[in-house]
Design an enzyme around this catalytic site. Structure first.
Site, mmCIF file in Angstrom:
data_model
loop_
_atom_site.group_PDB
_atom_site.id
_atom_site.type_symbol
_atom_site.label_atom_id
_atom_site.label_comp_id
_atom_site.label_asym_id
_atom_site.label_seq_id
_atom_site.Cartn_x
_atom_site.Cartn_y
_atom_site.Cartn_z
ATOM 1 C CD GLU A 79 -3.876 20.972 1.954
ATOM 2 O OE1 GLU A 79 -2.679 20.732 2.233
ATOM 3 O OE2 GLU A 79 -4.235 21.500 0.899
ATOM 4 C CE LYS A 259 0.816 21.824 0.382
ATOM 5 N NZ LYS A 259 -0.617 21.616 0.630
ATOM 6 C CG ASP A 275 11.739 9.052 7.014
ATOM 7 O OD1 ASP A 275 11.262 10.186 6.935
ATOM 8 O OD2 ASP A 275 12.916 8.824 7.360
ATOM 9 C CG HIS A 372 -9.587 23.805 -1.845
ATOM 10 N ND1 HIS A 372 -8.317 23.980 -1.369
ATOM 11 C CD2 HIS A 372 -9.486 22.878 -2.803
ATOM 12 C CE1 HIS A 372 -7.486 23.200 -2.028
ATOM 13 N NE2 HIS A 372 -8.168 22.532 -2.911
HETATM 14 P P1 NDP Z 1 14.679 -2.306 10.276
HETATM 15 O O1 NDP Z 1 15.916 -1.958 11.016
HETATM 16 O O2 NDP Z 1 13.443 -2.520 11.055
HETATM 17 O O3 NDP Z 1 15.026 -3.565 9.337
HETATM 18 C C1 NDP Z 1 14.087 -4.264 8.624
HETATM 19 C C2 NDP Z 1 13.587 -5.449 9.431
HETATM 20 O O4 NDP Z 1 12.595 -6.151 8.708
HETATM 21 C C3 NDP Z 1 14.692 -6.419 9.734
HETATM 22 O O5 NDP Z 1 14.565 -6.805 11.086
HETATM 23 C C4 NDP Z 1 14.386 -7.595 8.830
HETATM 24 O O6 NDP Z 1 14.745 -8.822 9.369
HETATM 25 C C5 NDP Z 1 12.897 -7.541 8.760
HETATM 26 N N1 NDP Z 1 12.317 -8.197 7.597
HETATM 27 C C6 NDP Z 1 11.339 -9.139 7.643
HETATM 28 N N2 NDP Z 1 10.992 -9.542 6.407
HETATM 29 C C7 NDP Z 1 11.762 -8.852 5.541
HETATM 30 C C8 NDP Z 1 11.840 -8.829 4.126
HETATM 31 N N3 NDP Z 1 11.071 -9.612 3.361
HETATM 32 N N4 NDP Z 1 12.703 -7.975 3.540
HETATM 33 C C9 NDP Z 1 13.482 -7.178 4.304
HETATM 34 N N5 NDP Z 1 13.476 -7.170 5.657
HETATM 35 C C10 NDP Z 1 12.614 -7.991 6.287
HETATM 36 O O7 NDP Z 1 14.341 -1.150 9.243
HETATM 37 P P2 NDP Z 1 15.094 -0.648 7.982
HETATM 38 O O8 NDP Z 1 16.495 -1.148 7.886
HETATM 39 O O9 NDP Z 1 14.191 -0.883 6.846
HETATM 40 O O10 NDP Z 1 15.187 0.905 8.282
HETATM 41 C C11 NDP Z 1 14.031 1.719 8.256
HETATM 42 C C12 NDP Z 1 14.002 2.591 9.506
HETATM 43 O O11 NDP Z 1 15.180 3.374 9.592
HETATM 44 C C13 NDP Z 1 12.857 3.559 9.488
HETATM 45 O O12 NDP Z 1 12.264 3.579 10.762
HETATM 46 C C14 NDP Z 1 13.510 4.894 9.203
HETATM 47 O O13 NDP Z 1 12.768 5.968 9.713
HETATM 48 C C15 NDP Z 1 14.837 4.715 9.897
HETATM 49 N N6 NDP Z 1 15.960 5.533 9.460
HETATM 50 C C16 NDP Z 1 15.875 6.357 8.370
HETATM 51 C C17 NDP Z 1 16.946 7.117 7.995
HETATM 52 C C18 NDP Z 1 16.854 7.987 6.787
HETATM 53 O O14 NDP Z 1 17.778 8.757 6.519
HETATM 54 N N7 NDP Z 1 15.803 7.920 5.990
HETATM 55 C C19 NDP Z 1 18.201 7.066 8.725
HETATM 56 C C20 NDP Z 1 18.210 6.109 9.797
HETATM 57 C C21 NDP Z 1 17.117 5.396 10.162
HETATM 58 P P3 NDP Z 1 16.274 -9.343 9.376
HETATM 59 O O15 NDP Z 1 16.974 -8.502 10.395
HETATM 60 O O16 NDP Z 1 16.136 -10.744 9.722
HETATM 61 O O17 NDP Z 1 16.826 -9.111 8.011
#
Ligand code: NDP
Length: 418
Positions: A79, A259, A275, A372
């Site tokens: 935009e 918006k 996201d 704009h």
């Molecule tokens: P991840 O599955 O990538 O988990 C987070 C990763 O970051 C883990 O591997 C974790 O390591 C690592 N990590 C490193 N440092 C840290 C820290 N300081 N604190 C926390 N974690 C750390 O992602 P999320 O679980 O965050 O999920 C987000 C994703 O899920 C996005 O891509 C989203 O689009 C998607 N998603 C969204 C949905 C929704 O409804 N909004 C539904 C399903 C998926 P370790 O494993 O060692 O803990």
């Protein structure tokens, strides 16, 4: 179904392009356009049926003073006026002493939903009695988050009516958005419910409500700053207050008010690899908390101070998910000098407030079109095929017309080319 699309997901991007070209008659130029933009790196692995990379412009908003810290804010948006308005709004808010931002809480909530429950109390009592055991199950399902200082915090039930019960888990997800770790924990809890309570679960998934992940931005502007003449300035402040009030009373206006806020919020969320659909859903659900859809921000005029406040649910992360696979995210985090998820939440809500201020001020003074205009004319010039060299001259000429259209823009472009 067209047999050409059978097993489409197994094809390479080049094979998919060839199939599309053949079945849909894409020209050589169109095929080249798609091919040129195709990524040779990780993008094809990110989604199914990858074809090409759809690019959006990234810019930076400047002048942001949040909690007395200066920020340069990466924003991804198509935009035209968003970044200019954010920078302009931020400049005026910085002159007023800057934006103060806080994070009230940062927890993610998830749900294990049961159906066909005859007596709610039986589930509620069982979960209350076994809450420590259930929290431990959740911890064991993703122990690394506990090592990082986070992990499951609370578990309780809600009666949804019609025999549905939600078991709500809250988790401290530390620096991540936490969707995947939450879903893993919920599924582990669902297994226990099934095995020990002998009750089938309908589904287990995080909630995007984000109401446990709230950030607030406030600013107080001395009225005299809003125009050269004090009476004019007071009129502007009063009109901003009234415009904000209308967004509380009228949902038709509130949608557009919000918006405008999300113009800035989404652009930063996207630049930071988060996201934006989740953030959009959360914001609009939050806007209807009391049953009526209302403006997310409010502006009040008292003692010659115009005070604006915006609270948003911002369940974002600075690690994991797309933040680690989209190559620009790490650079954008560096540009914004983001060190924690809380800092990013505060910056995003501050951008929303500055964007809202710029929009309301323009709306109640010169009108939104004037500000704009240049951007819109530039877009019109580009849409009729003006090159980078031709666009500035054509934009200038279009701005002299009262309501230029595509035909006029094409005609002027042809004149420039003569
Ligand atoms: P991840 O599955 O990538 O988990 C987070 C990763 O970051 C883990 O591997 C974790 O390591 C690592 N990590 C490193 N440092 C840290 C820290 N300081 N604190 C926390 N974690 C750390 O992602 P999320 O679980 O965050 O999920 C987000 C994703 O899920 C996005 O891509 C989203 O689009 C998607 N998603 C969204 C949905 C929704 O409804 N909004 C539904 C399903 C998926 P370790 O494993 O060692 O803990």
């Amino acid at each position: 179904m067209n047999a050409a699309f059978s097993q489409f997901y197994k094809r390479t991007p080049e094979q998919r392009l060839a199939i599309l070209a053949k079945t849909l008659g894409l020209s050589e130029t169109e095929q080249q356009e798609l091919q040129q933009r195709a990524d040779q790196g990780d993008a094809p692995l990110l989604i199914e049926n990858y074809l090409t990379t759809y690019q959006l412009p990234e810019g930076v908003a400047v002048n942001f003073l949040v909690n007395q810290h200066e920020y340069v804010v990466p924003m991804v948006t198509e935009e035209p006026s968003v970044i200019a308005a954010a920078s302009n709004g931020a400049k005026q808010l910085a002159q007023a002493g800057g934006i103060t931002a806080t994070v009230r809480s940062r927890l993610l909530t998830g749900q294990v939903v049961l159906s066909d429950v005859r007596v709610y109390a039986s589930i509620d009592d069982w979960v209350a009695l076994h809450q420590n055991e259930l929290l431990e199950v959740a911890r064991q399902a993703h122990p690394s988050i506990v090592k990082r200082g986070g992990g499951p915090q609370t578990i309780r039930t809600r009666d949804l009516g019609e025999g549905f019960v939600s078991i709500d888990l809250t988790v401290d997800v530390q620096s991540a958005m936490g969707a995947n770790m939450m879903n893993t924990m919920l599924e582990a809890i669902a297994d226990v419910i099934q095995n020990k309570l002998h009750h089938t679960t309908l589904f287990s998934i995080l909630s995007n409500a984000g109401d446990q992940s709230l950030a607030t931005a406030t600013v107080s502007i001395p009225v005299g700053q809003l125009a050269n003449d004090f009476d004019d300035a007071k009129r502007v402040a009063k009109r901003i207050e009234q415009a904000s009030r209308i967004a509380q009373l009228d949902s038709m206006r509130a949608v557009t008010h919000n918006k405008g806020i999300m113009n800035g919020v989404d652009a930063v969320v996207l630049a930071m690899g988060n996201d934006w659909r989740a953030i959009e859903s959360a914001a609009h659900a939050f806007a209807v908390t009391d049953g009526q859809y209302r403006g997310l921000s409010q502006w009040h005029l008292t003692d010659n101070q115009l005070t604006g406040t915006l609270t948003l649910p911002l369940p974002i992360g600075v690690v994991g998910g797309a933040t680690k696979v989209l190559p620009l995210v790490a650079i954008n985090q560096k540009i914004a000098q983001i060190k924690s998820p809380e800092e990013l939440m505060m910056l995003i809500v501050a951008v929303g407030l500055a964007q809202n201020f710029a929009a309301l001020k323009a709306l109640v003074t010169s009108g939104i079109q004037q500000g704009h205009m240049k951007m819109q004319m530039r877009s019109l010039a580009m849409s009729v095929g003006a090159t980078a060299v031709e666009t500035p001259a054509l934009t200038q000429q279009l701005m002299k017309l009262s309501d230029p259209n595509e035909a006029q823009a094409t005609q002027l472009l042809n004149q420039i080319r003569e």
